[in-house]
Motif scaffolding. Structure first.
Motif, PDB file in Angstrom:
ATOM      1  N   VAL A 116       0.898  -1.167  -0.012  1.00  0.00           N
ATOM      2  CA  VAL A 116      -0.080   0.011  -0.046  1.00  0.00           C
ATOM      3  C   VAL A 116       1.046   1.101   0.039  1.00  0.00           C
ATOM      4  CG1 VAL A 116      -1.692   1.273   1.428  1.00  0.00           C
ATOM      5  CG2 VAL A 116      -1.983  -0.990   0.879  1.00  0.00           C
ATOM      6  N   LEU A 117       1.967   1.295   0.919  1.00  0.00           N
ATOM      7  CA  LEU A 117       2.884   2.323   0.848  1.00  0.00           C
ATOM      8  C   LEU A 117       3.375   2.762  -0.567  1.00  0.00           C
ATOM      9  CD1 LEU A 117       4.174   4.871   2.340  1.00  0.00           C
ATOM     10  CD2 LEU A 117       5.991   3.072   3.101  1.00  0.00           C
ATOM     11  N   GLN A 118       4.005   1.583  -1.099  1.00  0.00           N
ATOM     12  CA  GLN A 118       4.515   1.738  -2.413  1.00  0.00           C
ATOM     13  C   GLN A 118       3.676   2.169  -3.541  1.00  0.00           C
ATOM     14  OE1 GLN A 118       6.387  -2.052  -3.302  1.00  0.00           O
ATOM     15  NE2 GLN A 118       7.799  -1.865  -1.563  1.00  0.00           N
ATOM     16  N   GLU A 119       2.394   1.994  -3.336  1.00  0.00           N
ATOM     17  CA  GLU A 119       1.302   2.357  -4.278  1.00  0.00           C
ATOM     18  C   GLU A 119       1.141   3.801  -4.055  1.00  0.00           C
ATOM     19  OE1 GLU A 119      -3.062   0.820  -6.016  1.00  0.00           O
ATOM     20  OE2 GLU A 119      -1.946  -0.448  -4.816  1.00  0.00           O
ATOM     21  N   ALA A 120       1.220   4.284  -2.948  1.00  0.00           N
ATOM     22  CA  ALA A 120       0.803   5.629  -2.514  1.00  0.00           C
ATOM     23  C   ALA A 120       1.982   6.619  -3.116  1.00  0.00           C
ATOM     24  CB  ALA A 120       0.513   5.699  -1.096  1.00  0.00           C
ATOM     25  N   ILE A 121       3.174   5.989  -2.876  1.00  0.00           N
ATOM     26  CA  ILE A 121       4.182   6.868  -3.098  1.00  0.00           C
ATOM     27  C   ILE A 121       4.293   6.800  -4.544  1.00  0.00           C
ATOM     28  CG2 ILE A 121       6.660   6.845  -3.421  1.00  0.00           C
ATOM     29  CD1 ILE A 121       6.891   5.765  -0.337  1.00  0.00           C
ATOM     30  N   VAL A 122       3.722   6.052  -5.313  1.00  0.00           N
ATOM     31  CA  VAL A 122       3.898   5.928  -6.853  1.00  0.00           C
ATOM     32  C   VAL A 122       3.026   6.817  -7.440  1.00  0.00           C
ATOM     33  CG1 VAL A 122       3.291   4.601  -9.150  1.00  0.00           C
ATOM     34  CG2 VAL A 122       5.079   3.821  -7.305  1.00  0.00           C
ATOM     35  N   VAL A 123       1.623   6.905  -6.582  1.00  0.00           N
ATOM     36  CA  VAL A 123       0.618   8.018  -7.128  1.00  0.00           C
ATOM     37  C   VAL A 123       1.241   9.289  -6.921  1.00  0.00           C
ATOM     38  CG1 VAL A 123      -1.771   8.751  -6.328  1.00  0.00           C
ATOM     39  CG2 VAL A 123      -1.306   6.464  -6.498  1.00  0.00           C
ATOM     40  N   LEU A 124       2.018   9.730  -5.893  1.00  0.00           N
ATOM     41  CA  LEU A 124       2.520  10.896  -5.738  1.00  0.00           C
ATOM     42  C   LEU A 124       3.352  11.122  -6.710  1.00  0.00           C
ATOM     43  CD1 LEU A 124       2.797  13.584  -3.887  1.00  0.00           C
ATOM     44  CD2 LEU A 124       4.741  12.398  -2.751  1.00  0.00           C
ATOM     45  N   TRP A 125       4.344  10.181  -6.818  1.00  0.00           N
ATOM     46  CA  TRP A 125       5.331  10.589  -8.028  1.00  0.00           C
ATOM     47  C   TRP A 125       4.735  10.866  -9.363  1.00  0.00           C
ATOM     48  CZ3 TRP A 125      10.674  10.157  -7.919  1.00  0.00           C
ATOM     49  CH2 TRP A 125      11.117  10.264  -9.313  1.00  0.00           C
ATOM     50  N   GLU A 126       3.837   9.984  -9.633  1.00  0.00           N
ATOM     51  CA  GLU A 126       3.119  10.143 -10.990  1.00  0.00           C
ATOM     52  C   GLU A 126       2.416  11.595 -11.173  1.00  0.00           C
ATOM     53  OE1 GLU A 126       0.569   6.501 -11.706  1.00  0.00           O
ATOM     54  OE2 GLU A 126       2.385   5.598 -12.096  1.00  0.00           O
ATOM     55  N   VAL A 178       2.941  14.379  -9.437  1.00  0.00           N
ATOM     56  CA  VAL A 178       4.109  15.340  -9.696  1.00  0.00           C
ATOM     57  C   VAL A 178       4.815  15.690 -10.892  1.00  0.00           C
ATOM     58  CG1 VAL A 178       6.284  16.245  -8.713  1.00  0.00           C
ATOM     59  CG2 VAL A 178       4.535  15.275  -7.210  1.00  0.00           C
ATOM     60  N   LYS A 179       5.026  14.216 -11.378  1.00  0.00           N
ATOM     61  CA  LYS A 179       5.725  14.287 -12.706  1.00  0.00           C
ATOM     62  C   LYS A 179       4.853  14.569 -13.938  1.00  0.00           C
ATOM     63  CE  LYS A 179       9.371  12.987 -13.535  1.00  0.00           C
ATOM     64  NZ  LYS A 179      10.527  13.806 -13.796  1.00  0.00           N
ATOM     65  N   THR A 180       3.441  14.651 -13.614  1.00  0.00           N
ATOM     66  CA  THR A 180       2.470  15.095 -14.705  1.00  0.00           C
ATOM     67  C   THR A 180       1.812  16.237 -14.417  1.00  0.00           C
ATOM     68  OG1 THR A 180       0.759  13.827 -13.830  1.00  0.00           O
ATOM     69  CG2 THR A 180       1.859  12.439 -15.478  1.00  0.00           C
ATOM     70  N   GLY A 181       2.348  17.028 -13.500  1.00  0.00           N
ATOM     71  CA  GLY A 181       1.889  18.107 -13.172  1.00  0.00           C
ATOM     72  C   GLY A 181       0.552  18.305 -12.598  1.00  0.00           C
ATOM     73  N   ARG A 182      -0.010  17.257 -12.142  1.00  0.00           N
ATOM     74  CA  ARG A 182      -1.260  16.923 -11.702  1.00  0.00           C
ATOM     75  C   ARG A 182      -1.455  17.152 -10.111  1.00  0.00           C
ATOM     76  NH1 ARG A 182      -4.135  12.345 -12.503  1.00  0.00           N
ATOM     77  NH2 ARG A 182      -2.101  11.295 -12.522  1.00  0.00           N
ATOM     78  N   PHE A 183      -0.357  17.223  -9.330  1.00  0.00           N
ATOM     79  CA  PHE A 183      -0.196  17.454  -7.883  1.00  0.00           C
ATOM     80  C   PHE A 183      -0.465  18.954  -7.510  1.00  0.00           C
ATOM     81  CE2 PHE A 183       2.092  18.140  -3.752  1.00  0.00           C
ATOM     82  CZ  PHE A 183       1.388  16.945  -3.236  1.00  0.00           C
TER      83      PHE A 183
END
Length: 192
Positions: free
Chosen positions: A54-64, A66-71
């Protein structure tokens, strides 16, 4: 060589590292958020392995995002990761409840049985508090979010919001907290 930029917070540094593609930021986020997410998942009948996933998935959500400018930076990164992990875990619990035969058949966590009332209460309480904060309006909403979510000091809040000093910010926080409690009276059991 240009001097390193000054950042207002650790979160700003992490966000900058993510934007630059520094995967070491992932490890830092993982270490910083491992305990709270593990506690959340274990508290809701999950295993340590579930918490890691779950933690890994949550971090990937954040990463994606930020990288796509949607954060959108509205709260501390730890708060975002925790809330995302909670949502991921709730969805997994709901899915496992809908598919109990499949989970039992392959040996995956057959004992997971989420308490739907608890999940609804958490979601409902969050919605009620969010609505109350909106009714409070500015600057109360911002004062409370800066203090409780971003964990800024009174001095930082005074500076950011243009108050005369930390005592003024402290007084405003007290007034805003009391106003929020009045809005929540009767809506939440602990304030009723």
């Amino acid at each position: 060589m240009a001097p390193a930029p000054l950042f207002a917070s650790d979160d700003a540094r992490i966000l900058d590292r993510i934007r630059k593609g520094d995967e070491g930021a992932l490890a830092d986020l993982y270490r910083a958020n491992r305990r709270p997410v593990a506690a959340l998942v274990r508290q809701h009948r999950g295993t340590s392995e579930d918490a890691e996933d779950v933690l890994q998935e949550a971090i990937v959500v954040l990463w994606e995002r930020v990288k796509t400018g949607r954060f959108e930076y509205k709260a501390k990164l730890g708060t975002f990761i925790y809330a995302t992990a909670k949502n991921i875990w709730i969805r997994r619990l709901a899915r496992s409840r809908r598919e109990p035969a499949a989970a039992e058949g392959n040996g995956e966590n057959p004992g997971i049985d989420p308490d739907p009332l608890e999940i609804l209460m958490d979601d409902e309480e969050t919605r009620i508090v969010r609505n109350a904060l909106e009714k409070l309006g500015e600057p109360c909403k911002e004062v409370l979010l800066l203090f409780y979510w971003e964990e800024l000091s009174m001095e930082e809040i005074a500076s950011r919001l243009g108050f005369a000093n930390a005592d003024t910010a402290k007084s405003k926080k007290y007034q805003c907290k009391k106003a929020l409690e009045r809005l929540l009276e009767g809506a939440l059991p602990r304030y009723g």
